[in-house]
Motif scaffolding. Structure first.
Motif, short mmCIF file in Angstrom:
data_model
loop_
_atom_site.label_atom_id
_atom_site.label_comp_id
_atom_site.label_asym_id
_atom_site.label_seq_id
_atom_site.Cartn_x
_atom_site.Cartn_y
_atom_site.Cartn_z
N TRP A 54 0.81 -1.22 0.00
CA TRP A 54 0.00 0.00 0.00
C TRP A 54 0.85 1.27 0.00
N SER A 55 2.02 1.21 0.58
CA SER A 55 2.93 2.35 0.48
C SER A 55 3.35 2.55 -0.97
N THR A 56 3.63 1.46 -1.65
CA THR A 56 4.02 1.53 -3.06
C THR A 56 2.88 2.07 -3.91
N VAL A 57 1.66 1.63 -3.63
CA VAL A 57 0.50 2.13 -4.37
C VAL A 57 0.36 3.64 -4.19
N VAL A 58 0.49 4.11 -2.96
CA VAL A 58 0.39 5.56 -2.69
C VAL A 58 1.48 6.31 -3.45
N PHE A 59 2.73 5.82 -3.37
CA PHE A 59 3.83 6.48 -4.08
C PHE A 59 3.64 6.43 -5.59
N THR A 60 3.07 5.36 -6.09
CA THR A 60 2.80 5.24 -7.53
C THR A 60 1.81 6.30 -7.98
N ILE A 61 0.73 6.44 -7.24
CA ILE A 61 -0.30 7.41 -7.59
C ILE A 61 0.25 8.83 -7.49
N LEU A 62 1.01 9.11 -6.44
CA LEU A 62 1.63 10.43 -6.31
C LEU A 62 2.66 10.69 -7.42
N ALA A 63 3.47 9.69 -7.73
CA ALA A 63 4.49 9.84 -8.78
C ALA A 63 3.83 10.14 -10.12
N ARG A 64 2.73 9.46 -10.41
CA ARG A 64 2.03 9.70 -11.68
C ARG A 64 1.47 11.12 -11.72
N ARG A 65 0.92 11.58 -10.61
CA ARG A 65 0.38 12.94 -10.59
C ARG A 65 1.48 13.99 -10.76
N VAL A 66 2.59 13.83 -10.05
CA VAL A 66 3.71 14.77 -10.20
C VAL A 66 4.25 14.72 -11.62
N ASP A 67 4.36 13.54 -12.18
CA ASP A 67 4.83 13.40 -13.56
C ASP A 67 3.93 14.19 -14.52
N ILE A 68 2.63 14.07 -14.34
CA ILE A 68 1.69 14.75 -15.23
C ILE A 68 1.69 16.26 -15.00
N THR A 69 1.65 16.68 -13.74
CA THR A 69 1.48 18.11 -13.45
C THR A 69 2.77 18.92 -13.52
N ARG A 70 3.91 18.29 -13.30
CA ARG A 70 5.17 19.04 -13.25
C ARG A 70 6.17 18.70 -14.35
#
Length: 109
Positions: A54-70
């Motif tokens: 679940w830590s990996t899932v959270v980091f995956t979702i956050l990484a994807r958002r940062v990748d898209i927005t930044r």
């Protein structure tokens, strides 16, 4: 000194590339390996492997958002990603992980 402008289409950001590698490949390997560990060792719920998953899932979702927005994120097909892609990805990742975790714990017991 003259500053050079970077064109995101021609020169992808190293950070963006690392984020894409993480959310596309590394995170999946971590989750699949942890699920395999649950199956092979019959880990009770919750276990340290559930925390890893679940830590990996959270980091995956956050990484994807940062990748898209930044960092001008792309889809797996190389098209520009949007927050709609991110939302869809987040929902799919969470649902698939829930199902896989339940199955892994059921098989591993």
């Amino acid at each position: 000194m003259q500053q050079q402008q970077q064109n995101p289409d021609n020169a992808p950001s190293p950070v963006g590339c690392l984020l894409r590698i993480f959310w596309m490949f590394v995170s999946n390997a971590i989750v699949y390996g942890s699920l395999a560990g649950i199956v092979m060792h019959g880990a009770a719920f919750p276990s340290i492997l559930d925390f890893v998953i679940w830590s990996t899932v959270v980091f995956t979702i956050l990484a994807r958002r940062v990748d898209i927005t930044r960092w001008g994120g792309k889809t797996a097909q190389g098209e520009p990603a949007t927050l709609i892609h991110w939302r869809r990805h987040a929902v799919i990742v969470v649902i698939v992980t829930i199902v896989a975790s339940v199955i892994a714990h059921a098989i591993g017991v």
